[in-house]
Scaffold this active site. Structure first.
Site, PDB file in Angstrom:
ATOM      1  CE  LYS A   1      -3.889  -4.468   1.290  1.00 15.09           C
ATOM      2  NZ  LYS A   1      -4.647  -3.390   1.950  1.00 15.09           N
TER       3      LYS A   1
ATOM      4  CG  ASP B   1      -1.966  -1.143   1.168  1.00 16.04           C
ATOM      5  OD1 ASP B   1      -1.901  -1.971   0.238  1.00 16.04           O
ATOM      6  OD2 ASP B   1      -2.810  -1.228   2.084  1.00 16.04           O
TER       7      ASP B   1
ATOM      8  CB  CYS C   1      -2.159  -2.970   5.193  1.00 16.65           C
ATOM      9  SG  CYS C   1      -3.881  -2.425   5.071  1.00 16.65           S
TER      10      CYS C   1
HETATM   11  C1  VGL Z   1      -4.715   0.585   5.802  1.00 15.93           C
HETATM   12  C2  VGL Z   1      -6.245   1.562   7.189  1.00 15.93           C
HETATM   13  C3  VGL Z   1      -7.234   1.395   6.249  1.00 15.93           C
HETATM   14  C4  VGL Z   1      -3.295   0.173   5.584  1.00 15.93           C
HETATM   15  C5  VGL Z   1      -5.686   0.406   4.857  1.00 15.93           C
HETATM   16  O1  VGL Z   1      -2.860   0.094   4.408  1.00 15.93           O
HETATM   17  O2  VGL Z   1      -2.595  -0.063   6.586  1.00 15.93           O
HETATM   18  N1  VGL Z   1      -5.013   1.147   6.976  1.00 15.93           N
HETATM   19  N2  VGL Z   1      -6.939   0.827   5.086  1.00 15.93           N
END
Ligand code: VGL
Ligand code: ZN
Length: 235
Positions: free
Chosen positions: A138, A40, A183
């Site tokens: 995802k 991410d 994540c």
């Molecule tokens: C994430 C919060 C919401 C992350 C993703 O990538 O850690 N955190 N969505």
């Protein structure tokens, strides 16, 4: 000291938890059976993004420098629908960073972020991992979140990543990216659950740290056998 004596001294100090390779050579060599997972590193989690992680941009040069050491690289993207179940704006009377109960458990509610196809959801422009072989998305089921790159929040629905890695003979994953306590942590712990050796490269991650979640995540990861290392441990 002879090498054997060094190893015995290491064992006496409790260093047996580290692989002999790491202890003896001082550096981990990923090789063909290891994969770097870049979690991410998207505009949403970077400076100016909808869910910016403090210091998030600092992981980019670290990951760019690690990439040439890996034969296998997988990149992930948080990839939500509009009106996603993890967005506070989906519920009346809910604010970001509050929680709600969904049928799979407690869900932290976030600002709208990483909506499919938006610039906010694109990979960070400075991220340079041209040899990455798979981009896995995802969190695309509207009713369910997925912090983990392996399985969604119901702990049942697979993303397919474990099958992909196993089919390619990968045994070990090195997890980097954002955010450490969400994540990254869930991905590393699910990697263990799926039977992989898992390392988190701490200086290649940054956390959100919501109500102590960062320290809690490191503790939980340790209890699942996730190893905490620094990028300087890889060479
Ligand atoms: C994430 C919060 C919401 C992350 C993703 O990538 O850690 N955190 N969505
Ligand atoms: Zn998300």
């Amino acid at each position: 000291m002879h090498r054997r004596t060094v190893l015995q001294a290491g064992a006496a100090l409790g260093l047996v938890a580290l692989s002999p390779q790491l202890f003896a050579a001082g550096k981990l060599k990923p090789g063909g059976k290891a994969a770097l997972i870049v979690v991410d590193v998207q505009n949403c989690f970077l400076e100016g993004g909808t869910l910016a992680v403090k210091g998030g941009n600092e992981v980019i040069p670290v990951i760019n420098a690690l990439a040439p050491s890996f034969e296998n690289i997988v990149v992930t993207q948080d990839w939500h629908t509009a009106g996603h179940a993890s967005f506070a704006s989906t519920y009346s009377g809910k604010k970001p960073f509050e929680t709600t109960k969904l049928n799979y458990g407690t869900q932290v509610l976030w600002p709208d972020h990483c909506v499919q196809g938006t610039e906010d959801a694109a990979l960070g422009k400075e991220l340079k991992v041209p040899t990455a072989q798979l981009i896995i998305r995802k969190g695309f089921h509207k009713e369910m979140d997925s912090y983990s790159a392996f399985e969604e929040a119901d702990h049942k629905t697979a993303t397919g990543l474990a099958g992909y890695l196993k089919a390619r003979g990968i045994k070990t994953v090195f997890v980097t990216g954002l955010a450490t306590d969400f994540c990254v942590a869930w991905t590393a712990m699910d990697a263990r659950k799926a039977g992989f050796d898992a390392y988190v490269i701490e200086d290649a991650t940054r956390g959100i740290d919501l109500n102590g979640s960062l320290a809690a995540a490191w503790k939980q990861m340790a209890s699942k056998g996730v190893k905490r290392i620094q990028s300087s441990d890889i060479g």
